[in-house]
Design a protein around this motif. Sequence first.
Motif, mmCIF file in Angstrom:
data_model
loop_
_atom_site.group_PDB
_atom_site.id
_atom_site.type_symbol
_atom_site.label_atom_id
_atom_site.label_comp_id
_atom_site.label_asym_id
_atom_site.label_seq_id
_atom_site.Cartn_x
_atom_site.Cartn_y
_atom_site.Cartn_z
ATOM 1 N N LYS B 58 0.548 -1.383 0.046
ATOM 2 C CA LYS B 58 -0.296 0.168 -0.381
ATOM 3 C C LYS B 58 1.214 1.521 -0.040
ATOM 4 O O LYS B 58 1.696 1.700 0.792
ATOM 5 N N LEU B 59 0.213 2.456 -0.799
ATOM 6 C CA LEU B 59 1.462 3.639 -1.146
ATOM 7 C C LEU B 59 0.296 4.388 -0.511
ATOM 8 O O LEU B 59 -1.022 4.478 -0.408
ATOM 9 N N VAL B 60 1.296 5.814 -0.129
ATOM 10 C CA VAL B 60 0.123 7.002 -0.057
ATOM 11 C C VAL B 60 1.184 8.073 -0.586
ATOM 12 O O VAL B 60 2.399 8.043 -0.292
ATOM 13 N N ASN B 82 13.579 5.760 1.974
ATOM 14 C CA ASN B 82 13.802 5.199 2.320
ATOM 15 C C ASN B 82 13.462 4.535 4.196
ATOM 16 O O ASN B 82 13.796 4.002 5.159
ATOM 17 N N GLN B 83 12.367 5.715 4.065
ATOM 18 C CA GLN B 83 11.414 5.700 5.200
ATOM 19 C C GLN B 83 10.074 4.966 5.022
ATOM 20 O O GLN B 83 9.392 4.711 3.495
ATOM 21 N N THR B 84 9.088 5.119 6.339
ATOM 22 C CA THR B 84 7.876 4.080 5.272
ATOM 23 C C THR B 84 7.284 5.533 6.707
ATOM 24 O O THR B 84 7.341 6.005 7.692
ATOM 25 N N ALA B 85 6.302 5.282 5.820
ATOM 26 C CA ALA B 85 4.861 6.787 6.962
ATOM 27 C C ALA B 85 4.061 5.294 7.866
ATOM 28 O O ALA B 85 4.096 4.271 7.651
ATOM 29 N N LYS B 86 2.829 5.824 8.941
ATOM 30 C CA LYS B 86 2.171 5.169 10.044
ATOM 31 C C LYS B 86 0.950 5.520 9.332
ATOM 32 O O LYS B 86 0.636 6.231 9.730
ATOM 33 N N ALA B 87 -0.097 4.720 9.127
ATOM 34 C CA ALA B 87 -0.957 4.494 9.287
ATOM 35 C C ALA B 87 -2.047 4.532 10.637
ATOM 36 O O ALA B 87 -1.616 4.301 11.041
ATOM 37 N N PRO B 88 -3.468 5.739 10.262
ATOM 38 C CA PRO B 88 -3.705 5.897 9.376
ATOM 39 C C PRO B 88 -3.230 7.523 9.038
ATOM 40 O O PRO B 88 -2.341 7.972 10.048
ATOM 41 N N CYS B 89 -3.069 7.921 7.985
ATOM 42 C CA CYS B 89 -2.559 9.151 7.027
ATOM 43 C C CYS B 89 -3.512 9.750 6.740
ATOM 44 O O CYS B 89 -5.195 9.879 5.754
ATOM 45 N N LYS B 90 -3.740 11.585 6.711
ATOM 46 C CA LYS B 90 -4.484 12.013 6.903
ATOM 47 C C LYS B 90 -4.075 13.171 5.864
ATOM 48 O O LYS B 90 -2.699 13.691 5.817
ATOM 49 N N ILE B 91 -4.427 13.897 4.199
ATOM 50 C CA ILE B 91 -4.210 14.825 4.307
ATOM 51 C C ILE B 91 -3.382 16.259 4.709
ATOM 52 O O ILE B 91 -4.252 16.634 5.590
ATOM 53 N N LEU B 102 15.981 20.642 5.248
ATOM 54 C CA LEU B 102 16.522 21.488 4.293
ATOM 55 C C LEU B 102 15.634 22.223 5.097
ATOM 56 O O LEU B 102 14.930 23.428 4.415
ATOM 57 N N GLY B 103 14.855 21.899 6.209
ATOM 58 C CA GLY B 103 13.324 23.008 6.658
ATOM 59 C C GLY B 103 12.311 22.982 5.902
ATOM 60 O O GLY B 103 11.322 23.595 6.120
ATOM 61 N N VAL B 104 11.886 21.799 5.192
ATOM 62 C CA VAL B 104 10.953 21.476 4.391
ATOM 63 C C VAL B 104 9.948 19.922 5.123
ATOM 64 O O VAL B 104 10.647 19.167 5.659
ATOM 65 N N ASP B 105 9.045 20.132 4.800
ATOM 66 C CA ASP B 105 8.069 18.714 6.056
ATOM 67 C C ASP B 105 7.694 18.174 4.595
ATOM 68 O O ASP B 105 7.404 18.466 3.439
ATOM 69 N N ILE B 106 7.516 17.165 4.567
ATOM 70 C CA ILE B 106 6.674 16.229 3.348
ATOM 71 C C ILE B 106 5.761 16.103 4.356
ATOM 72 O O ILE B 106 5.674 15.432 5.181
ATOM 73 N N ILE B 107 4.538 15.945 3.946
ATOM 74 C CA ILE B 107 3.257 16.025 3.714
ATOM 75 C C ILE B 107 2.615 14.889 3.326
ATOM 76 O O ILE B 107 2.207 14.632 2.172
ATOM 77 N N PHE B 108 1.579 14.090 3.559
ATOM 78 C CA PHE B 108 0.851 13.237 3.017
ATOM 79 C C PHE B 108 -0.426 14.360 2.361
ATOM 80 O O PHE B 108 -1.042 15.803 2.039
ATOM 81 N N THR B 109 -0.945 14.193 1.088
ATOM 82 C CA THR B 109 -1.442 14.542 0.193
ATOM 83 C C THR B 109 -2.882 13.447 -0.763
ATOM 84 O O THR B 109 -3.414 13.327 -1.355
ATOM 85 N N SER B 110 -2.446 12.500 0.081
ATOM 86 C CA SER B 110 -4.047 11.105 -0.134
ATOM 87 C C SER B 110 -4.174 10.823 1.631
ATOM 88 O O SER B 110 -3.490 11.187 1.874
ATOM 89 N N GLU B 111 -5.502 9.738 1.617
ATOM 90 C CA GLU B 111 -5.683 9.893 3.240
ATOM 91 C C GLU B 111 -5.246 7.858 2.714
ATOM 92 O O GLU B 111 -5.644 7.476 1.623
ATOM 93 N N VAL B 112 -5.631 8.000 3.737
ATOM 94 C CA VAL B 112 -5.180 6.098 4.551
ATOM 95 C C VAL B 112 -5.570 6.047 5.503
ATOM 96 O O VAL B 112 -5.224 6.443 6.481
ATOM 97 N N ASP B 113 -6.855 5.367 5.515
ATOM 98 C CA ASP B 113 -7.403 4.136 7.156
ATOM 99 C C ASP B 113 -5.793 3.818 7.925
ATOM 100 O O ASP B 113 -5.735 2.861 7.365
#
Lengths: 415, 113
Positions: B58-60, B82-91, B102-113
Amino acid sequence: MINKDLVIIGGGSAGLAAAIKARQEGIKDILIIEKDGNLGGILNQCIHNGFGLEIFNEELTGPEYAYRFKQIVKDKKIEYLLNTSILSLDKGFFIKYINESGVSICHAKCIIFAGGCYEKNAGAINLMGDRPSGIFTAGCAQKYINIKGYMPAKKVVILGSGDIGLITARRMTLEGANVLAVLEIMPYSNGLNRNIKQCLDDFNIPLYLSYTVKKVIGKSRLEKIIAGKVDENLNFIDGEEIEFDCDTLLLSVGLVPNISILNNLGIEVSSAKGPKVDEIMQTNVSGLFAAGNCVHVHDLVDFVTNEGYLAGFGAALYLKNQLKEDLNIDVVARNNVSYVVPNKIKYSSNKELEFKFRVKKPCKNVDIIIKNNDKIIKKVYKLALLPSQMENIKINTTNSPLKDGMITIDIETRA
Amino acid sequence: MKELTCIVCPRGCHLYIDDNLKVSGNFCKRGETYAIEELTHPSRILTTTMRIENRNSKLVCVKTNKKIPKEKMLDVMNEINNQTAKAPCKIGDTAIENILGLGVDIIFTSEVD
Ligand SMILES: Cc1cc2nc3c(=O)[nH]c(=O)nc-3n(C[C@H](O)[C@H](O)[C@H](O)COP(=O)(O)OP(=O)(O)OC[C@H]3O[C@@H](n4cnc5c(N)ncnc54)[C@H](O)[C@@H]3O)c2cc1C
């Protein structure tokens, strides 16, 4: 059998917008039928950003854009079926479909078709040589990578410079593939300039204009592509060849409206290869509406959403019996205009009309001229027009009502 | 004089920038900002996907919440892969904070329950 006032076939951006608008206009009994396991359509695999600039004034990714509309559909409790395929659709608007619960039939008073488009595949173009694996469409690759999560290629050549091909070139590069070239048979690209810049130039991927595949070589998997240069008549020029060692050829050679399930209904088809529609997106079959890429292929989702709204609005008027046909005008695309939507104007009550069209060939320094029976009703100057960009022109008829007959769209070059 | 294609919107204006960083050919103000940025420190929003912990295939979908320097794109890609996300993921929620400093965050752009 179930009965519904409005059935929407396809839950992509056009279908979702249509459902939302119809509900706003007071239609309660709506069902969306979607064959995929998720609403949102093609947007779900378009993880790049660039969606929603017109409607939200933001640059969203495809899934973010889709999410906003999916949420509204859920909040408004509009009913939908997922993983559901249509088996048949007949003139009486009996829709036979199949899903986990078996085969069912639904009767609709009104239908909005929003089934999107499909990509031309290897069968649609003449590829000479072997028939190895490793040849598929760019959208298919996009789905493998962005939804299924695996990389189907290492060394890639892309045929066709449409936006899907360009975006997939960047995506594959980011995921570690080596994209050797994009070949385009025409002397100009079919993609947006910004995509050539940010998808190809940013990664030093060469674009070969006036080149196409001359020969495919490979026993089981693709091994080599021989690309050849073509002249202005698209014939190969002897000796102008480039060889690429690659395992994958991605095709990005055009999109075609997906309308085969409407075959039994007797719809008239336009030169955009979708159903002919009037100004509220109704086809020549009364009560059958259509919107989005199944009518004509769009490059911007915002326009798809607006077209969905229009169809939802039209369907609501139809269901409320509020449509009064009092005009009979054919809209005709002439000379360098390849198609125009809508094809018919029927209601004088619509004061705001929008014509959407594309040119056949790039042109510069031109006037777009819209006439109603030889009387000019709008003239717009454009520095340049490209086949890859849909144009839209709005007219307001409050002060000069339209007359029965014809509306024509012409392109005239300025001296 | 330098020439650039604007990538801010689908219009894709053809921009001209003279030696004093004066921009012409732009339809809107954003084109000017883009041209100057592109010549001084080109940067891009990066969008990609991320695997989810304990969810086989499964991808987010994710993106950088700000533009990152263009030359850092592949490094950031590697780090995300190299990393994995933890579900649930919210946009809009953060997947990786301050990636590579870099002072920048990686944010979710889709939802996973
Ligand atoms: C790769 C790609 C990149 C793009 N990039 C951009 C961009 O950067 N910016 C932008 O603004 N626009 C972009 N677009 C354009 C825009 O996103 C699309 O034109 C738009 O989303 C199409 O919406 P649609 O509803 O007409 O079709 P779709 O999204 O294709 O939806 C059609 C739906 O109907 C369903 N369906 C089809 N047949 C049936 C059936 N018989 N029964 C049930 N369901 C059915 C399908 O499963 C699908 O969900 C891009 C398009 C593509 C393909």
